[in-house]
Design a protein around this motif. Structure first.
Motif, PDB file in Angstrom:
ATOM      1  N   ASN A 159      -0.665   6.790  -9.903  1.00 23.31           N
ATOM      2  CA  ASN A 159      -1.940   6.355  -9.329  1.00 23.31           C
ATOM      3  C   ASN A 159      -2.795   7.539  -8.906  1.00 23.31           C
ATOM      4  N   LEU A 160      -2.228   8.386  -8.077  1.00 35.59           N
ATOM      5  CA  LEU A 160      -2.860   9.643  -7.684  1.00 35.59           C
ATOM      6  C   LEU A 160      -1.747  10.602  -7.326  1.00 35.59           C
ATOM      7  N   ALA A 161      -1.909  11.860  -7.701  1.00 35.29           N
ATOM      8  CA  ALA A 161      -0.795  12.808  -7.637  1.00 35.29           C
ATOM      9  C   ALA A 161      -0.913  13.698  -6.422  1.00 35.29           C
ATOM     10  N   GLY A 162       0.159  13.753  -5.623  1.00 32.12           N
ATOM     11  CA  GLY A 162       0.227  14.682  -4.519  1.00 32.12           C
ATOM     12  C   GLY A 162       0.654  14.086  -3.197  1.00 32.12           C
ATOM     13  N   ILE A 163       0.608  12.764  -3.051  1.00 28.23           N
ATOM     14  CA  ILE A 163       0.973  12.139  -1.780  1.00 28.23           C
ATOM     15  C   ILE A 163       2.489  11.913  -1.742  1.00 28.23           C
ATOM     16  N   GLY A 164       3.092  12.342  -0.628  1.00 29.71           N
ATOM     17  CA  GLY A 164       4.500  12.085  -0.381  1.00 29.71           C
ATOM     18  C   GLY A 164       4.663  11.186   0.822  1.00 29.71           C
ATOM     19  N   ASN A 165       5.882  11.089   1.314  1.00 28.36           N
ATOM     20  CA  ASN A 165       6.177  10.125   2.361  1.00 28.36           C
ATOM     21  C   ASN A 165       5.473  10.426   3.684  1.00 28.36           C
ATOM     22  N   VAL A 166       5.299  11.701   3.999  1.00 32.71           N
ATOM     23  CA  VAL A 166       4.608  12.043   5.237  1.00 32.71           C
ATOM     24  C   VAL A 166       3.158  11.589   5.182  1.00 32.71           C
ATOM     25  N   PHE A 167       2.453  11.984   4.137  1.00 34.06           N
ATOM     26  CA  PHE A 167       1.043  11.609   4.027  1.00 34.06           C
ATOM     27  C   PHE A 167       0.875  10.101   3.842  1.00 34.06           C
ATOM     28  N   LYS A 168       1.851   9.459   3.209  1.00 30.95           N
ATOM     29  CA  LYS A 168       1.779   8.000   3.091  1.00 30.95           C
ATOM     30  C   LYS A 168       1.717   7.366   4.473  1.00 30.95           C
ATOM     31  N   LEU A 181       0.818  -1.212   0.000  1.00 31.15           N
ATOM     32  CA  LEU A 181       0.000   0.000   0.000  1.00 31.15           C
ATOM     33  C   LEU A 181       0.853   1.263   0.000  1.00 31.15           C
ATOM     34  N   GLY A 182       1.906   1.293   0.814  1.00 34.07           N
ATOM     35  CA  GLY A 182       2.748   2.483   0.873  1.00 34.07           C
ATOM     36  C   GLY A 182       3.364   2.820  -0.475  1.00 34.07           C
ATOM     37  N   GLU A 183       3.816   1.806  -1.199  1.00 28.12           N
ATOM     38  CA  GLU A 183       4.385   2.040  -2.526  1.00 28.12           C
ATOM     39  C   GLU A 183       3.331   2.552  -3.490  1.00 28.12           C
ATOM     40  N   ALA A 184       2.133   1.980  -3.425  1.00 26.80           N
ATOM     41  CA  ALA A 184       1.056   2.393  -4.325  1.00 26.80           C
ATOM     42  C   ALA A 184       0.649   3.841  -4.082  1.00 26.80           C
TER      43      ALA A 184
END
Length: 276
Positions: free
Chosen positions: A159-168, A150-153
């Protein structure tokens, strides 16, 4: 790496400083575009697309930039000293009669026709903060490879634009699963909630100077950056390990009690780094 909310803020600052104004100074310090001269042209708008910035300029041109890990655009009133870093780190200068935008350490900087913007951002999935947001398509993209973690996806901008490591990390906590859970094993009700949660988090933070996911003053994030500290929900020490995103390993935080599921043991190097 800046996330969608941070890039949205950068775009707004650039837009407020440059849009509707004629460029009186233009300096692109990358070999391919070093001779390009944009002076005399009006900046039309600055638009974020996921983690990308598109500065549209009169005459059908777009200056495309990406901040990645260390890049930044700084805005200065004319006459003020530039403080974003040493001169050799400057990659772009766009100036008007009132303000100057200086791009530091930009790893991606290219001038292209506005009609060809898809070459730079056409691969991206629906933008969480953009007009093209489509929650059904975003969820379908995430679930397309059921065996993928899930974290990689979530980090895959296709897949969807805007999520980085913090929000992951924060999203996986709020969904109650580890970042290593195969997306096909995500319970249906939580999967259905994923697009709404992602959009809510980014929209809530796009106008905030400090990112918050908890709603608690002084305790801004549930897990990110909190290795070995007690979980805000259950008190279990937060764990840390690396997880890839297709290009590099990223520090990943989770609560082993609140987030059941597969997870690696922290590496010896990680354990040592947090006991020194």
């Amino acid at each position: 790496m800046p996330e969608g909310d941070t890039v949205w803020q950068a775009a707004r600052r650039l837009h407020d400083a440059l849009a509707g104004r004629v460029l009186t100074r233009s300096d692109l310090r990358v070999p391919r575009f070093a001779t390009a001269d944009l002076t005399g042209r009006t900046v039309l708008d600055v638009t974020p697309r996921g983690k990308h910035l598109l500065t549209r300029i009169e005459g059908g041109l777009t200056l495309h930039s990406h901040l990645r890990m260390d890049g930044a655009w700084k805005i200065y009133e004319n006459g003020r000293r530039w403080t974003g870093g040493p001169g050799h780190q400057i990659r772009a200068i766009l100036g008007t009669t009132e303000r100057t935008a200086v791009g530091y350490r930009l790893p991606v900087l290219e001038l292209l026709r506005t009609a060809d913007e898809s070459r730079a951002v056409g691969h991206l999935g629906p933008d969480l903060l953009g007009p093209d947001w489509d929650p059904d398509r975003a969820l379908a993209n995430v679930l397309r490879d059921p065996a993928r973690a899930l974290g990689e996806a979530l980090l895959d901008q296709r897949n969807l634009a805007g999520i980085g490591n913090v929000f992951k990390c924060e999203m996986c906590f709020l969904l109650g699963v580890t970042p290593w859970l195969p997306v096909g094993d995500l319970p249906a009700d939580r999967a259905a909630h994923l697009p709404e949660l992602a959009k809510k988090l980014l929209e809530f933070n796009r106008d905030r100077p400090i990112r918050v996911t908890t709603g608690r003053r002084g305790q801004d994030l549930y897990v990110y950056g909190r290795a070995r500290r007690p979980c805000l929900r259950c008190g279990t020490p937060i764990r840390l390990a690396d997880q890839g995103d297709g290009s590099r390993e990223r520090p990943t935080y989770w609560c082993p009690t609140c987030q059941p599921g597969p997870s690696p043991a922290p590496s010896p190097a990680r354990r040592r780094s947090h006991t020194m």
